[in-house]
Design a protein around this motif. Structure first.
Motif, PDB file in Angstrom:
ATOM      1  N   TYR A   1       0.914  -0.977  -0.107  1.00  0.00           N
ATOM      2  CA  TYR A   1       0.028  -0.034  -0.035  1.00  0.00           C
ATOM      3  C   TYR A   1       0.840   1.189  -0.073  1.00  0.00           C
ATOM      4  N   THR A   2       0.375   2.534   0.021  1.00  0.00           N
ATOM      5  CA  THR A   2       0.973   3.735   0.019  1.00  0.00           C
ATOM      6  C   THR A   2       0.870   4.411   1.376  1.00  0.00           C
ATOM      7  N   GLU A   3       2.045   4.494   2.186  1.00  0.00           N
ATOM      8  CA  GLU A   3       2.254   5.145   3.311  1.00  0.00           C
ATOM      9  C   GLU A   3       2.052   6.628   3.187  1.00  0.00           C
ATOM     10  N   PHE A   4       1.148   6.809   4.003  1.00  0.00           N
ATOM     11  CA  PHE A   4       1.074   8.735   3.917  1.00  0.00           C
ATOM     12  C   PHE A   4       2.017   9.274   5.099  1.00  0.00           C
ATOM     13  N   VAL A   5       3.098   9.728   4.348  1.00  0.00           N
ATOM     14  CA  VAL A   5       4.067  10.797   5.105  1.00  0.00           C
ATOM     15  C   VAL A   5       3.676  11.983   5.420  1.00  0.00           C
ATOM     16  N   SER A   6       3.355  12.699   4.395  1.00  0.00           N
ATOM     17  CA  SER A   6       3.088  14.066   4.557  1.00  0.00           C
ATOM     18  C   SER A   6       2.077  14.476   3.257  1.00  0.00           C
ATOM     19  N   MET A   7       1.844  15.671   3.129  1.00  0.00           N
ATOM     20  CA  MET A   7       0.987  16.301   2.025  1.00  0.00           C
ATOM     21  C   MET A   7       1.893  15.882   0.829  1.00  0.00           C
ATOM     22  N   MET A   8       3.224  16.130   0.959  1.00  0.00           N
ATOM     23  CA  MET A   8       3.968  16.214  -0.385  1.00  0.00           C
ATOM     24  C   MET A   8       4.885  14.634  -0.366  1.00  0.00           C
ATOM     25  N   THR A   9       4.929  13.912   0.352  1.00  0.00           N
ATOM     26  CA  THR A   9       5.510  12.488   0.323  1.00  0.00           C
ATOM     27  C   THR A   9       4.373  11.286   0.875  1.00  0.00           C
ATOM     28  N   GLN A  10       4.428  10.578  -0.148  1.00  0.00           N
ATOM     29  CA  GLN A  10       3.701   9.193   0.106  1.00  0.00           C
ATOM     30  C   GLN A  10       4.519   8.208  -0.590  1.00  0.00           C
ATOM     31  N   ASN A  11       4.868   7.135   0.312  1.00  0.00           N
ATOM     32  CA  ASN A  11       5.821   6.132  -0.371  1.00  0.00           C
ATOM     33  C   ASN A  11       4.938   4.807  -0.297  1.00  0.00           C
ATOM     34  N   PRO A  12       5.165   4.140  -1.351  1.00  0.00           N
ATOM     35  CA  PRO A  12       4.786   2.816  -1.428  1.00  0.00           C
ATOM     36  C   PRO A  12       5.435   1.799  -0.746  1.00  0.00           C
ATOM     37  N   VAL A  13       5.063   0.982   0.069  1.00  0.00           N
ATOM     38  CA  VAL A  13       5.643   0.015   0.870  1.00  0.00           C
ATOM     39  C   VAL A  13       4.957  -1.176   0.917  1.00  0.00           C
ATOM     40  N   ASP A  14       5.801  -2.267   1.060  1.00  0.00           N
ATOM     41  CA  ASP A  14       5.477  -3.627   1.180  1.00  0.00           C
ATOM     42  C   ASP A  14       5.763  -4.287   2.873  1.00  0.00           C
ATOM     43  N   ASN A  15       4.678  -4.741   3.672  1.00  0.00           N
ATOM     44  CA  ASN A  15       5.017  -5.216   4.669  1.00  0.00           C
ATOM     45  C   ASN A  15       4.317  -6.804   4.854  1.00  0.00           C
ATOM     46  N   ARG A  16       4.943  -7.559   5.843  1.00  0.00           N
ATOM     47  CA  ARG A  16       4.594  -8.903   5.904  1.00  0.00           C
ATOM     48  C   ARG A  16       3.663  -8.965   6.908  1.00  0.00           C
ATOM     49  N   MET A  17       2.340  -9.274   6.751  1.00  0.00           N
ATOM     50  CA  MET A  17       1.546  -9.176   8.075  1.00  0.00           C
ATOM     51  C   MET A  17       1.701 -10.491   8.658  1.00  0.00           C
ATOM     52  N   LEU A  18       1.568 -11.640   8.168  1.00  0.00           N
ATOM     53  CA  LEU A  18       1.924 -13.023   8.554  1.00  0.00           C
ATOM     54  C   LEU A  18       2.963 -13.702   8.283  1.00  0.00           C
ATOM     55  N   PRO A  19       3.647 -14.702   8.713  1.00  0.00           N
ATOM     56  CA  PRO A  19       3.412 -14.667  10.152  1.00  0.00           C
ATOM     57  C   PRO A  19       4.219 -13.368  10.967  1.00  0.00           C
ATOM     58  N   LEU A  20       3.794 -13.080  11.943  1.00  0.00           N
ATOM     59  CA  LEU A  20       3.955 -11.628  12.538  1.00  0.00           C
ATOM     60  C   LEU A  20       5.509 -11.961  12.924  1.00  0.00           C
ATOM     61  N   SER A  21       6.501 -10.901  12.580  1.00  0.00           N
ATOM     62  CA  SER A  21       7.713 -10.806  13.196  1.00  0.00           C
ATOM     63  C   SER A  21       7.679 -10.277  14.470  1.00  0.00           C
ATOM     64  N   LEU A  22       8.172 -10.926  15.325  1.00  0.00           N
ATOM     65  CA  LEU A  22       8.033 -10.298  16.960  1.00  0.00           C
ATOM     66  C   LEU A  22       9.167  -9.308  17.212  1.00  0.00           C
ATOM     67  N   ASP A  23      10.269  -9.107  16.459  1.00  0.00           N
ATOM     68  CA  ASP A  23      11.225  -8.056  16.376  1.00  0.00           C
ATOM     69  C   ASP A  23      10.724  -6.841  15.815  1.00  0.00           C
ATOM     70  N   GLN A  24       9.781  -7.011  14.511  1.00  0.00           N
ATOM     71  CA  GLN A  24       9.147  -5.899  14.160  1.00  0.00           C
ATOM     72  C   GLN A  24       8.093  -5.598  14.861  1.00  0.00           C
ATOM     73  N   ALA A  25       7.112  -6.547  15.481  1.00  0.00           N
ATOM     74  CA  ALA A  25       6.122  -5.963  16.286  1.00  0.00           C
ATOM     75  C   ALA A  25       6.566  -5.237  17.413  1.00  0.00           C
TER      76      ALA A  25
END
Length: 305
Positions: A177-201
């Motif tokens: 999805y596209t992460e909203f950073v500011s009115m001028m900056t929006q970054n497409p990102v990819d995250n792994r939802m499952l399995p949940l990484s405990l360090d990332q969480a």
């Protein structure tokens, strides 16, 4: 010359009408960004606390569960791509699609099959035109998503995660999805939802390095994780939909502002050309009048002799 002047005036009227439309769309997008930002801010604490609860359960138990346990040899992954239903938003959808393409190539490079799920007509059209398989798709709500929409999207994904790989299930669940950073900056990102990484969480919830309390689970840790799994996936998808909606409105506002500014510059350029054409037309008319008067004077002088 008069025909050329009419062409310029017609083009000026056309561009002026377009400028009014783009200006109106810019103002509408700007007004919607504020609401979308508030929704993102309101949904983030819930998603964070839910992730913290899942982390606590996973840390305090040895239960193997699809929510927290990685497969020994993952063979299949699901990718949820969030795009927009409408265009006129610059490179918003294309950037998200490119991020999904890169993620898909990486997963296939790791030897995994990829099932694609898509939100938004732009993504559906992109994959449909290239005749690529789509497991499921949803449209009609990208600019103003609700929690009910997130639950509808999460349903097939939860079923895929809960099903054994041999029966058509998946080992991993990713979201683009596209992460909203500011009115001028929006970054497409990819995250792994499952399995949940405990360090990332732990980083997301601010509990990294902290000692978590011990918990007793009733009736069991597995039952608790079963209850938390759909809530966790729904909250993450809802937050991603809201982030994407805010990014879409910001991208459309920026694109429409650029279109409005360009229309203004084009109107100025066409106005200068129209003025030059009108001046040339007036000059030609004056020259014709002077020439006609001179010819008449010469003719009159010749007849007097």
């Amino acid at each position: 010359m008069g025909a050329q002047l009419r062409v310029y005036k017609r083009r000026i009227r056309s561009v002026t009408a377009t400028k009014k439309i783009t200006k109106a769309m810019e103002m509408i997008a700007a007004s919607r960004i504020v609401k979308a930002q508030r929704q993102v801010a309101a949904s983030t604490p819930y998603a964070t606390e839910l992730t913290r609860a899942v982390t606590a359960v996973a840390t305090g138990s040895n239960t193997k569960h699809p929510l927290t346990t990685e497969a020994d040899a993952p063979r299949r992954a699901a990718v949820l791509l969030i795009t927009s239903d409408r265009g006129l938003a610059g490179g918003y959808s294309s950037n998200a699609i490119k991020a999904a393409e890169r993620l898909t190539e990486r997963l296939r490079g790791e030897g995994k099959e990829v099932d694609t799920f898509i939100v938004g007509r732009k993504g559906v059209s992109y994959y449909g035109f290239r005749e690529r398989k789509i497991e499921d798709s949803w449209t009609g709500f990208t600019d103003s998503p609700t929690y009910a929409d997130a639950k509808r999207v999460a349903g097939p994904l939860i079923d895929a995660v809960s099903t054994e790989t041999a029966e058509g299930g998946v080992d991993e669940l990713h979201i683009v999805y596209t992460e909203f950073v500011s009115m001028m900056t929006q970054n497409p990102v990819d995250n792994r939802m499952l399995p949940l990484s405990l360090d990332q969480a732990a980083e997301e919830t601010g509990t990294k390095g902290q000692i978590l309390p011990l918990f007793d689970f009733e009736p069991s840790a597995e039952d608790v994780l079963d209850a938390l799994l759909p809530r966790y996936v729904e909250s993450r998808i809802y937050n991603a939909l809201l982030q994407a909606a805010a990014s879409e409105h910001a991208a459309r506002r920026r694109a429409m502002k650029s279109a409005t500014d360009n229309a203004g510059e084009l109107i100025k350029s066409l106005s200068r050309l129209a003025n030059a054409a009108r001046q040339a037309e007036i000059t030609q008319e004056i020259s014709e009048i002077v020439g006609g008067a001179s010819a008449l004077a010469d003719a009159t002088a010749g007849s007097d002799k």
